[in-house]
Design a protein around this motif. Structure first.
Motif, PDB file in Angstrom:
ATOM      1  N   SER A 274       0.841  -1.188   0.000  1.00 22.24           N
ATOM      2  CA  SER A 274       0.000   0.000   0.000  1.00 22.24           C
ATOM      3  C   SER A 274       0.877   1.239   0.000  1.00 22.24           C
ATOM      4  O   SER A 274       1.947   1.263   0.595  1.00 22.24           O
ATOM      5  N   PRO A 275       0.420   2.309  -0.691  1.00 28.04           N
ATOM      6  CA  PRO A 275       1.224   3.530  -0.717  1.00 28.04           C
ATOM      7  C   PRO A 275       1.440   4.044   0.694  1.00 28.04           C
ATOM      8  O   PRO A 275       0.560   3.994   1.545  1.00 28.04           O
ATOM      9  N   ALA A 276       2.619   4.535   0.925  1.00 30.13           N
ATOM     10  CA  ALA A 276       2.952   5.040   2.257  1.00 30.13           C
ATOM     11  C   ALA A 276       3.462   6.459   2.130  1.00 30.13           C
ATOM     12  O   ALA A 276       4.086   6.817   1.128  1.00 30.13           O
ATOM     13  N   PRO A 277       3.216   7.297   3.122  1.00 29.35           N
ATOM     14  CA  PRO A 277       3.739   8.658   3.075  1.00 29.35           C
ATOM     15  C   PRO A 277       5.247   8.637   3.177  1.00 29.35           C
ATOM     16  O   PRO A 277       5.839   7.693   3.700  1.00 29.35           O
ATOM     17  N   PRO A 278       5.908   9.667   2.662  1.00 29.56           N
ATOM     18  CA  PRO A 278       7.371   9.709   2.748  1.00 29.56           C
ATOM     19  C   PRO A 278       7.811   9.629   4.189  1.00 29.56           C
ATOM     20  O   PRO A 278       7.174  10.191   5.087  1.00 29.56           O
ATOM     21  N   PRO A 279       8.863   8.885   4.465  1.00 27.79           N
ATOM     22  CA  PRO A 279       9.334   8.763   5.844  1.00 27.79           C
ATOM     23  C   PRO A 279       9.876  10.083   6.343  1.00 27.79           C
ATOM     24  O   PRO A 279      10.338  10.916   5.559  1.00 27.79           O
ATOM     25  N   PRO A 280       9.829  10.326   7.650  1.00 28.19           N
ATOM     26  CA  PRO A 280      10.405  11.544   8.203  1.00 28.19           C
ATOM     27  C   PRO A 280      11.907  11.523   8.066  1.00 28.19           C
ATOM     28  O   PRO A 280      12.509  10.470   7.860  1.00 28.19           O
ATOM     29  N   PRO A 281      12.548  12.678   8.147  1.00 24.18           N
ATOM     30  CA  PRO A 281      14.018  12.710   8.072  1.00 24.18           C
ATOM     31  C   PRO A 281      14.604  11.763   9.097  1.00 24.18           C
ATOM     32  O   PRO A 281      14.221  11.760  10.267  1.00 24.18           O
ATOM     33  N   SER A 282      15.552  10.933   8.650  1.00 21.47           N
ATOM     34  CA  SER A 282      16.038   9.877   9.517  1.00 21.47           C
ATOM     35  C   SER A 282      17.189  10.293  10.407  1.00 21.47           C
ATOM     36  O   SER A 282      17.455   9.661  11.410  1.00 21.47           O
ATOM     37  N   LEU A 283      17.897  11.362  10.043  1.00 20.79           N
ATOM     38  CA  LEU A 283      19.051  11.743  10.834  1.00 20.79           C
ATOM     39  C   LEU A 283      18.653  12.700  11.936  1.00 20.79           C
ATOM     40  O   LEU A 283      17.831  13.592  11.754  1.00 20.79           O
TER      41      LEU A 283
ATOM     42  N   LEU B 147      13.238  -1.556  14.992  1.00 17.49           N
ATOM     43  CA  LEU B 147      12.132  -2.220  14.312  1.00 17.49           C
ATOM     44  C   LEU B 147      11.730  -1.460  13.054  1.00 17.49           C
ATOM     45  O   LEU B 147      11.466  -2.064  12.006  1.00 17.49           O
ATOM     46  N   GLU B 148      11.695  -0.143  13.123  1.00 13.12           N
ATOM     47  CA  GLU B 148      11.366   0.647  11.940  1.00 13.12           C
ATOM     48  C   GLU B 148      12.420   0.467  10.856  1.00 13.12           C
ATOM     49  O   GLU B 148      12.100   0.409   9.666  1.00 13.12           O
ATOM     50  N   VAL B 149      13.686   0.371  11.262  1.00 19.44           N
ATOM     51  CA  VAL B 149      14.754   0.118  10.289  1.00 19.44           C
ATOM     52  C   VAL B 149      14.539  -1.244   9.634  1.00 19.44           C
ATOM     53  O   VAL B 149      14.681  -1.403   8.418  1.00 19.44           O
ATOM     54  N   ARG B 150      14.185  -2.252  10.424  1.00 19.18           N
ATOM     55  CA  ARG B 150      13.916  -3.589   9.889  1.00 19.18           C
ATOM     56  C   ARG B 150      12.781  -3.545   8.862  1.00 19.18           C
ATOM     57  O   ARG B 150      12.905  -4.104   7.761  1.00 19.18           O
ATOM     58  N   LEU B 151      11.686  -2.894   9.199  1.00 20.78           N
ATOM     59  CA  LEU B 151      10.521  -2.891   8.321  1.00 20.78           C
ATOM     60  C   LEU B 151      10.766  -2.079   7.055  1.00 20.78           C
ATOM     61  O   LEU B 151      10.287  -2.433   5.972  1.00 20.78           O
ATOM     62  N   ARG B 152      11.534  -1.003   7.162  1.00 22.46           N
ATOM     63  CA  ARG B 152      11.904  -0.256   5.950  1.00 22.46           C
ATOM     64  C   ARG B 152      12.789  -1.103   5.044  1.00 22.46           C
ATOM     65  O   ARG B 152      12.697  -1.026   3.815  1.00 22.46           O
TER      66      ARG B 152
ATOM     67  N   SER C 183      10.556  -9.769   8.515  1.00 23.24           N
ATOM     68  CA  SER C 183       9.758  -8.789   9.258  1.00 23.24           C
ATOM     69  C   SER C 183       9.651  -9.128  10.741  1.00 23.24           C
ATOM     70  O   SER C 183       9.195  -8.295  11.536  1.00 23.24           O
ATOM     71  N   LEU C 184      10.056 -10.327  11.135  1.00 22.42           N
ATOM     72  CA  LEU C 184       9.807 -10.811  12.492  1.00 22.42           C
ATOM     73  C   LEU C 184      10.906 -10.384  13.459  1.00 22.42           C
ATOM     74  O   LEU C 184      12.080 -10.705  13.269  1.00 22.42           O
ATOM     75  N   SER C 185      10.508  -9.667  14.494  1.00 23.39           N
ATOM     76  CA  SER C 185      11.463  -9.138  15.468  1.00 23.39           C
ATOM     77  C   SER C 185      11.391  -9.859  16.803  1.00 23.39           C
ATOM     78  O   SER C 185      12.065  -9.457  17.764  1.00 23.39           O
ATOM     79  N   GLY C 186      10.567 -10.904  16.892  1.00 23.96           N
ATOM     80  CA  GLY C 186      10.432 -11.622  18.148  1.00 23.96           C
ATOM     81  C   GLY C 186       9.500 -10.954  19.132  1.00 23.96           C
ATOM     82  O   GLY C 186       9.561 -11.220  20.342  1.00 23.96           O
TER      83      GLY C 186
END
Length: 351
Positions: free
Chosen positions: A18-27, A126-131, A226-229
């Protein structure tokens, strides 16, 4: 043997389509070295240690446990003399000194935790994993990567033919995915076999192979990675372990705490998603049978050809214990600091 167990149907990873909004600045704050990459000068140098409101402790290599003198000597050299990184497509270069970024928990999430810390990201591991998984699916489904090659690689890693390969391996693992919603029914079916005299491991092997998803292609790899336990995971990871003689055991992961360890596919997708080259740094000791001038290795992972390198490289530390562990799974962050005061000619390594 009684009432048949009921299993929910398999679902796709629709969330990633599904389309997702642009991610926020990561740094956390502007990466000065990244900004310098846009300049036209041939030699780039600027501090990269501006971390805003986040403090990441730099650990001297002497404080890292388990290092042999050979390893420590090589790592102290890259901390004092630095490594020279050259932009892959432009005439630009930077010297970075490399320092240990501290321990991370060995919980299966270490690749993403170490990467998050090394890149000084605001996002959670977790967000890094999913991206990373999202990037994989984008490239896989758009055929940016060769699907057959990727499927074969995944099958070799996680669904190997356990009738072969014993000249290299002592134990081979087969990974399966069990829906959390199905666990009660799976347990009931296993128990039925146990009640008629089948061993628990053999019963679990039979039921899991019949009703779980093998990690054998790009689609199942995305579910797996995708699985983080966490309790919120859709699937539990099941591991069947084999020796040349047959089934060794079954890790049923009954508490659902097992996470998918990052692999080379994930690292390449990380590189593409964050528009950086990633170097896995291996420091081999005496058991690796290398000479003193060749115990440190920088294994490059580059973004896909369609992605431009826009940021300085990332370094992850993986301490080897002999050649058999060259594919070890535990990663720790390396903090890279650009060093304009160091001459490029004296860098310990040229990447």
């Amino acid at each position: 043997m009684g009432k048949d167990a009921q299993f929910d149907g398999e679902t796709m990873v629709e969330v990633w389509r599904s389309p997702a909004p642009p991610p926020p600045p990561s740094l956390v704050s502007p990466d000065a070295a990244s900004l310098m990459l846009e300049q036209s000068s041939d030699t780039l140098s600027s501090p990269t240690s501006v971390l805003g409101d986040i403090t990441i402790n730099k650990v001297e290599w002497e404080g890292v446990g388990g290092l042999e003198s050979l390893q420590l000597q090589a790592l102290k050299k890259v901390a004092s003399q630095g490594v020279l990184w050259k932009h892959p497509t432009e005439a630009k270069s930077l010297v970075f000194t490399l320092h240990h970024g501290g321990d991370v928990e060995a919980d299966g999430n270490c690749l993403f935790t170490a990467s998050q810390r090394a890149m000084r990201l605001r996002e959670s591991p977790l967000e890094v994993r999913l991206r990373t998984v999202k990037r994989f699916l984008i490239e896989f489904e758009a055929c940016i990567v060769d699907q057959q090659i990727i499927n074969d690689m995944i099958s070799h890693l996680y669904a190997p033919d356990v009738t072969t390969g014993w000249g290299v391996h002592v134990v081979q693992d087969v990974k399966l995915l069990a829906r959390k919603a199905d666990r009660e029914a799976l347990d009931a079916s296993i128990e039925e076999l146990v009640q008629v005299g089948v061993s628990r491991d053999s019963a679990a092997e039979s039921i899991m192979k019949d009703h779980c998803i093998p990690v054998a292609d790009g689609e199942s790899w995305a579910k797996y990675m995708s699985l983080s336990g966490s309790y919120n995971d859709e699937y539990d990871i099941i591991t069947l372990q084999y020796t040349e003689e047959g089934l060794l055991g079954v890790d049923e992961n009954r508490e659902g705490r097992a996470a998918a360890f990052g692999d080379d596919i994930a690292i390449q997708c990380l590189a593409s998603e964050y528009e950086r080259e990633i170097f896995v740094v291996q420091a081999h000791g005496t058991d690796a049978m290398v000479d003193s001038s060749n115990c440190l290795f920088f294994l490059p992972h580059r973004p896909s050809q369609q992605v431009q390198v826009c940021h300085p490289p990332v370094f992850l530390f993986m301490k080897g214990t002999g050649w058999c562990s060259a594919g070890a799974d535990h990663y720790e962050p390396i903090m890279a600091y650009s060093a304009s005061h160091l001459p490029q000619e004296t860098a310990a390594f040229v990447l």
